[in-house]
Design a protein around this motif. Structure first.
Motif, mmCIF file in Angstrom:
data_model
loop_
_atom_site.group_PDB
_atom_site.id
_atom_site.type_symbol
_atom_site.label_atom_id
_atom_site.label_comp_id
_atom_site.label_asym_id
_atom_site.label_seq_id
_atom_site.Cartn_x
_atom_site.Cartn_y
_atom_site.Cartn_z
ATOM 1 N N HIS A 60 -3.558 -1.795 6.370
ATOM 2 C CA HIS A 60 -3.332 -1.546 7.797
ATOM 3 C C HIS A 60 -4.068 -0.282 8.269
ATOM 4 O O HIS A 60 -4.624 -0.255 9.378
ATOM 5 N N LEU A 61 -4.075 0.759 7.448
ATOM 6 C CA LEU A 61 -4.751 1.996 7.842
ATOM 7 C C LEU A 61 -6.260 1.809 7.889
ATOM 8 O O LEU A 61 -6.938 2.393 8.738
ATOM 9 N N GLN A 62 -6.776 0.977 6.997
ATOM 10 C CA GLN A 62 -8.210 0.680 7.049
ATOM 11 C C GLN A 62 -8.554 -0.126 8.316
ATOM 12 O O GLN A 62 -9.614 0.065 8.921
ATOM 13 N N ALA A 63 -7.641 -1.009 8.723
ATOM 14 C CA ALA A 63 -7.862 -1.754 9.966
ATOM 15 C C ALA A 63 -7.850 -0.810 11.162
ATOM 16 O O ALA A 63 -8.654 -0.958 12.105
ATOM 17 N N TRP A 64 -6.949 0.164 11.140
ATOM 18 C CA TRP A 64 -6.901 1.179 12.205
ATOM 19 C C TRP A 64 -8.186 1.993 12.217
ATOM 20 O O TRP A 64 -8.757 2.264 13.276
ATOM 21 N N LYS A 65 -8.641 2.368 11.033
ATOM 22 C CA LYS A 65 -9.892 3.124 10.929
ATOM 23 C C LYS A 65 -11.049 2.328 11.529
ATOM 24 O O LYS A 65 -11.907 2.890 12.222
ATOM 25 N N SER A 105 -5.705 6.994 2.754
ATOM 26 C CA SER A 105 -5.210 5.623 2.588
ATOM 27 C C SER A 105 -5.564 5.059 1.222
ATOM 28 O O SER A 105 -4.813 4.260 0.656
ATOM 29 N N LYS A 106 -6.694 5.488 0.662
ATOM 30 C CA LYS A 106 -7.145 4.959 -0.622
ATOM 31 C C LYS A 106 -6.554 5.707 -1.824
ATOM 32 O O LYS A 106 -6.425 5.137 -2.909
ATOM 33 N N SER A 160 -0.054 7.551 5.215
ATOM 34 C CA SER A 160 -0.429 7.061 3.885
ATOM 35 C C SER A 160 0.703 7.242 2.892
ATOM 36 O O SER A 160 0.845 6.462 1.936
ATOM 37 N N ALA A 161 1.524 8.268 3.094
ATOM 38 C CA ALA A 161 2.673 8.518 2.227
ATOM 39 C C ALA A 161 3.857 7.617 2.558
ATOM 40 O O ALA A 161 4.872 7.654 1.850
ATOM 41 N N GLY A 162 3.758 6.836 3.631
ATOM 42 C CA GLY A 162 4.804 5.871 3.950
ATOM 43 C C GLY A 162 5.707 6.225 5.104
ATOM 44 O O GLY A 162 6.705 5.542 5.342
ATOM 45 N N ASN A 163 5.387 7.294 5.831
ATOM 46 C CA ASN A 163 6.211 7.712 6.959
ATOM 47 C C ASN A 163 5.773 7.049 8.259
ATOM 48 O O ASN A 163 4.608 6.678 8.424
ATOM 49 N N ALA A 164 6.695 6.954 9.200
ATOM 50 C CA ALA A 164 6.359 6.621 10.585
ATOM 51 C C ALA A 164 6.137 7.930 11.339
ATOM 52 O O ALA A 164 6.647 8.986 10.939
#
Length: 501
Positions: A60-65, A105-106, A160-164
């Protein structure tokens, strides 16, 4: 920035371009109720986000990037309009930021996954491991000088650590934050893991009081103390980046042209509105005059203005010009010499380049954060004096050293009381995502970026699993005399003089 309100329930925050006053956009101001709703939604989304695991969050973070990358020029245009910085500088900010988002993210799974650790001979029956879990909801309060790069240093690593995340941007740069939020909603529709609340200081205070699990704050030391006091009411942990009075040390053997180029970039780029730039320069006596001469010529070529070809833009925060003016007036009145510019450099929302020499060490321009395109250049007898004077400040964010002797540069770096040091460059760490960033003293505490940045937004959890019966049964109310005698023998074996050999 303008707040427009006929009544408290209809207040609008209007973002404007500091170059011409044109409107960039307007948004409702989030009051306590609105912030509470955003945090509640984020808390629900956090459960889903945590359940995605490292692989799912990376996807998901890569899609945001990707969304941000494809709109990089549009985002840079928004940043430029809200801050007044040239579009090229704004695009560079986007590029540096995405480097960190990509890395975080990676690498999160490598840094934060549960890892087995040694139990020790005395606890050989225990299987021990350490893992990291997200806090839940992190509130991020961001600045205006780098409205994308700086807050994303917390946002990227916390996500990336899992927080909102609930992000409260500066009241000067809400359009940048809303653009990022829109990109998130395109990349990860239906999941408000990242959301923005717009407003002024009252909105920031509401976020602190909304029950978030951690706060990441960037701003002045004075405001940081107020935020910390509010966090203390709930024992909410906080990471703080609160500016600096960063120094450059120029050794006699330095490449002077390189040092001059970086001094100008670090001191006057972004109109000097850089926490981790250059405000003080300490030059060894034998090369002081030559360095100052070259610096004066380079700085005098700069021209602030509203155009893309201008060296830098206006002061984003109008009242910052008054701070710069007061510091310059005091320094000149007390005997400092303006080699380039001077008090007249502050005019019409812009501050021209200023280089000062012979500034009394207790002047505000030498002690307090200026946050403008002003360099104070001091002659020092040797590098020991340079180190002493670099450390003689309440701040401790970054510093730079220029010398052709890299071993000497590393040795000097070890003596500086700051969070990051560059040798033969300025801001060299900014594009290295594996390096943590943060300060000490009035520059704050805690770290963003790197493995430490990922752990900053994680709660460590230790687990010990007893896999078989212990050799010595000590964790009982009915310890045997035999086990106690054996324990005493083990004590001396492991920790006594015989054990040391």
């Amino acid at each position: 920035m303008t707040l427009i309100a006929d009544d408290p329930t209809s207040a609008q925050l209007v973002s404007t371009d500091p170059r011409d006053g044109s409107q960039v956009g307007s948004w409702p101001v989030a009051d306590q109720a609105a912030v509470d709703r955003a945090v509640a939604a984020a808390r629900d989304a956090a459960e889903w986000w945590h359940a995605q695991g490292f692989a799912g969050r990376k996807r998901h973070l890569q899609a945001w990037k990707t969304e941000i990358t494809e709109g990089a020029h549009a985002l840079a245009d928004v940043i430029s309009r809200e801050t007044g910085k040239p579009s090229g500088d704004a695009l560079l900010e986007v590029v540096l930021t995405l480097t960190h988002l990509d890395w975080a993210s990676k690498e999160a799974h490598k840094v934060l996954r549960r890892t087995k650790v040694p139990s020790g001979l005395a606890n050989i029956n225990q299987s021990a491991s350490v893992g990291y879990e997200p806090y839940g909801v992190v509130g991020v309060i961001g600045p205006w000088n780098y409205p994308f790069y700086t807050p994303m240093g917390s946002i990227s690593y916390a996500l990336s650590a899992g927080n909102a995340i609930v992000f409260k941007p500066s009241e000067l740069t809400p359009a940048t934050a809303k653009w990022i939020e829109d990109a998130w909603n395109r990349a990860v529709p239906g999941h408000p893991v990242f959301s923005v609340v717009v407003g002024d200081g009252a909105t920031g205070a509401a976020l602190v009081h909304a029950g978030v699990d951690k706060i990441a704050f960037t701003g002045s030391p004075g405001t940081a103390r107020k935020v910390m006091a509010a966090c203390a009411e709930r024992l909410t942990p906080i990471v703080v980046e609160a500016g600096g009075k960063d120094a450059m040390i120029v050794a006699a053997d330095a490449d002077l042209d390189a040092a001059v180029g970086f001094a100008v970039f670090g001191g006057m780029g972004n109109a000097g509105q850089t926490c981790a730039g250059v405000e003080r320069v300490f030059v060894e006596a034998s090369v002081h005059d030559e360095f100052l001469s070259r610096l004066a010529k380079a700085a005098a070529k700069l021209h602030p203005g509203p155009g893309a070809s201008d060296s830098y833009g206006p002061m984003t925060l109008a009242r910052q010009s008054d701070i710069v003016a007061r510091q310059l007036d005091e320094a000149i009145a007390r005997g400092a010499t303006a080699v380039v510019g001077g008090p007249d450099s502050v005019a019409d929302g812009y501050v021209g380049p200023v280089v000062l020499r012979d500034v009394p060490a207790d002047c505000a321009v030498s002690r307090e954060e200026t946050f403008g395109p002003v360099l104070v250049v001091d002659r020092v007898a040797d590098l020991d004096e340079a180190v002493r004077r670099t450390n003689d400040t309440d701040y401790g964010l970054t510093a730079s050293i220029f010398t052709k002797d890299l071993a000497k540069g590393r040795a000097l770096a070890a003596r500086l009381k700051v969070g990051a040091v560059t040798v033969n460059s300025v801001l060299g760490f900014a594009g290295i995502p594996s390096l943590p960033f943060g300060g000490r003293g009035d520059s704050g505490f805690g770290r963003i970026h790197g493995a430490d940045g990922l752990r900053e937004f994680s709660v460590v959890k230790s687990v010990a699993v007893q896999t078989r019966k212990p050799m010595l049964d000590l964790l009982t109310m009915d310890r045997s005399e035999k086990d106690m005698r054996m324990t005493e023998k083990v004590l001396h074996l492991l920790h006594g003089r015989r054990g040391k050999h």
